[in-house]
Motif scaffolding. Structure first.
Motif, mmCIF file in Angstrom:
data_model
loop_
_atom_site.group_PDB
_atom_site.id
_atom_site.type_symbol
_atom_site.label_atom_id
_atom_site.label_comp_id
_atom_site.label_asym_id
_atom_site.label_seq_id
_atom_site.Cartn_x
_atom_site.Cartn_y
_atom_site.Cartn_z
ATOM 1 N N UNK A 470 -4.992 3.344 2.354
ATOM 2 C CA UNK A 470 -4.760 2.886 0.985
ATOM 3 C C UNK A 470 -5.317 3.902 -0.012
ATOM 4 N N UNK A 471 -4.488 4.339 -0.944
ATOM 5 C CA UNK A 471 -4.884 5.397 -1.879
ATOM 6 C C UNK A 471 -6.031 4.955 -2.786
ATOM 7 N N UNK A 473 -8.425 2.650 -2.183
ATOM 8 C CA UNK A 473 -9.678 2.575 -1.437
ATOM 9 C C UNK A 473 -10.194 3.973 -1.081
ATOM 10 N N UNK A 474 -9.258 4.876 -0.802
ATOM 11 C CA UNK A 474 -9.674 6.236 -0.488
ATOM 12 C C UNK A 474 -10.317 6.899 -1.698
ATOM 13 N N UNK A 475 -9.746 6.657 -2.879
ATOM 14 C CA UNK A 475 -10.326 7.224 -4.096
ATOM 15 C C UNK A 475 -11.720 6.647 -4.350
ATOM 16 N N UNK A 476 -11.903 5.357 -4.087
ATOM 17 C CA UNK A 476 -13.218 4.752 -4.255
ATOM 18 C C UNK A 476 -14.234 5.395 -3.309
ATOM 19 N N UNK A 477 -13.792 5.658 -2.069
ATOM 20 C CA UNK A 477 -14.685 6.302 -1.112
ATOM 21 C C UNK A 477 -15.021 7.722 -1.548
ATOM 22 N N UNK A 478 -14.041 8.442 -2.086
ATOM 23 C CA UNK A 478 -14.287 9.801 -2.564
ATOM 24 C C UNK A 478 -15.254 9.804 -3.749
ATOM 25 N N UNK A 479 -15.038 8.882 -4.682
ATOM 26 C CA UNK A 479 -15.876 8.840 -5.878
ATOM 27 C C UNK A 479 -17.312 8.437 -5.551
#
Length: 496
Positions: A470-471, A473-479
């Protein structure tokens, strides 16, 4: 098939214990766990928490919110727990990462702060590298900086809302309830009018809104400002978001017998404040002003505590004579004459001071970069740039083995090298790398080190991290891992 990745090491620290007759240890945090390794062999010694080692926070912080149980939940709660562990499920930690880890100078204790529960935990580091938790104390806000001072007897903790607390390393048994001064003051703001004195429809609606606002503020105070039931002291408060702190002692006279301590704090608003140490932290000696963007890291070399190296969202480092508030040197981090100098803004992720014999080194890592910059600090405090080196992935943290003249870096094995957003298509097994310094005349070069210590740490791995499809959730993990850029202020246009 979904690729299984390993959690990268977020923190890594070489713990020198030879001076007390014990083996040296490397302590690291990855995901929700702490790990310890034998520094000579890389053998994993212990990890925390274990499935059976989950403890509850009792009488040392705000209680957890209670929820009403349904009939199904009540039935499940009444069922007896298995004594043989066959059907009992291991407890899942209430935190996802451990962003702050620091070891005492003797290597006897490790202090860590877990993220979501905002809990400061003190561990006894055993001779075999095991973690024995001695205490856990829940703070009102998430911490951003952690330090051990006063011969490792005191913890200094800075949180993101601008406050710096001091806590004893080993808490006493007596509970101390902090009075909720703000909540008492709020009671005076209760509307003086009542339904008996207000009659018109508009005034009644306004009174109802005032009561709702009062209730909302009281609820926020109860959630954000819980009384701390353990010994603590609020030392320093910033009106801006605090990012880092440093504790320094300087001699008062030429003899050097008497020293005065200071607390240096940095914030998002480009300020470095110099406050006196306890019990005079209310005295602000001066401000170090010179940055034009947020500050992320402060580094005071142990061999020259009169100097300070700071960095953040600017394209340069600043070297200070901090007691005077004087800028000694401006060190560029990008080539301003290059055609690519107008690339994406940078953020300093870490600044580390280490010494290899007579070499006094300042190491600098940039957020989302594989390159570790190296500078030699000369006797007059000035920095002279040396050859840098690049790791196989983005550098997350750095520690050094000064005896072996080795720098150990933990790298991001999940995302592509040089990127903070793009994930690797296939798993990478390299979690740590080592490089050895080789002095050559007045210059310094680096060579990669491949030994059993690094190989064994990489082969033992960490906990599994499933690739996120999921894009959002991935962005949240990156941030959550690369969040320094969020400190940068957004400059609005005239029409915004």
């Amino acid at each position: 098939m979904v690729a299984i990745l390993q959690h990268p090491f977020l923190r890594l620290q070489f713990v020198d214990r030879q001076h007390v007759g014990r083996q040296n240890i490397i302590v690291g945090s990855a995901g929700s766990k702490l790990y310890s390794y034998a520094a000579e062999t890389g053998q994993r010694l212990a990890s925390w928490p274990q499935a059976e080692d989950q403890s509850n926070v009792e009488n040392q912080g705000p209680p957890e919110k209670k929820r009403k149980l349904s009939a199904t939940d009540e039935t499940a709660a009444e069922q007896p727990t298995s004594t043989n562990g066959a059907s009992a499920k291991p407890k899942t930690p209430s935190w996802t990462s451990i962003p702050l880890v620091v070891a005492s100078s003797t290597g006897e204790h490790v202090v860590a702060m877990t993220l979501e529960d905002k809990c400061v935990r003190v561990f006894q580091l055993g001779e075999d590298g095991s973690f024995q938790q001695l205490s856990e104390r829940v703070m009102p806000k998430r911490g951003c900086a952690l330090s051990l001072v006063s011969n490792d007897s005191l913890i200094l903790l800075g949180d993101k809302f601008g406050d710096v607390y001091s806590l004893p390393l080993i808490p006493g048994d007596e509970e101390i309830a902090a009075p909720k001064v703000a909540a008492r003051k709020m009671k005076h703001n209760w509307p003086a009018a009542t339904n008996l004195t207000v009659h018109t429809k508009g005034n009644l609606a306004s009174l109802e809104q005032q009561k709702l606002q009062y209730d909302a503020k009281m609820k926020k105070l109860s959630e954000d400002g819980p009384s701390l039931k353990f010994e603590h002291q609020l030392l320093v408060g910033h009106v801006s978001l605090l990012t880092d702190l440093a504790f320094v002692s300087l001699p008062v006279d030429a003899s050097g017998d008497k020293k005065r301590s200071y607390i240096l704090t940095a914030d998002r608003d480009e300020h470095i404040r110099v406050s006196r140490g306890p019990p005079q932290t209310h005295v602000v000696e001066n401000q170090c002003l010179g940055h034009t963007s947020f500050i992320t890291k402060l580094c005071v070399p142990t061999w020259a505590p009169e100097y300070l190296v700071s960095g953040g969202g600017d394209n340069y480092l600043l070297v200070w004579k901090w007691a005077e508030g004087h800028i000694l040197q401006k060190v560029p981090l990008v080539d301003e004459t290059s055609e690519t100098s107008e690339s994406a803004p940078i953020a300093v992720r870490g600044i580390w001071a280490t010494s290899f014999d007579a070499l006094r080194l300042i190491l600098v890592a940039i957020e989302g970069s594989t390159q570790l910059r190296c500078f030699v600090q000369e006797s007059d405090g000035m920095l002279k740039e040396q050859q840098s080196f690049s790791a196989s992935g983005n550098i997350l943290d750095v520690t050094t083995n000064e005896k072996e003249k080795t720098v150990i870096v933990c790298v991001d094995n999940v995302r592509e090298a040089g990127s903070t957003q793009e994930w690797r298509a296939s798993p990478a097994t390299t979690l740590v790398e080592a490089y050895r310094a080789k002095p050559e005349g007045e210059s310094l070069t680096w060579e990669p080190v491949t030994n059993s210590t690094i190989s064994n740490i990489n082969s033992s791995g960490t906990t599994d991290l499933e690739a996120i499809a999921d894009a959002k959730k991935r962005k949240e993990a990156n941030d959550s891992l690369y969040g320094l850029g969020n400190l940068r202020k957004k400059h609005m246009g005239e029409d915004d």
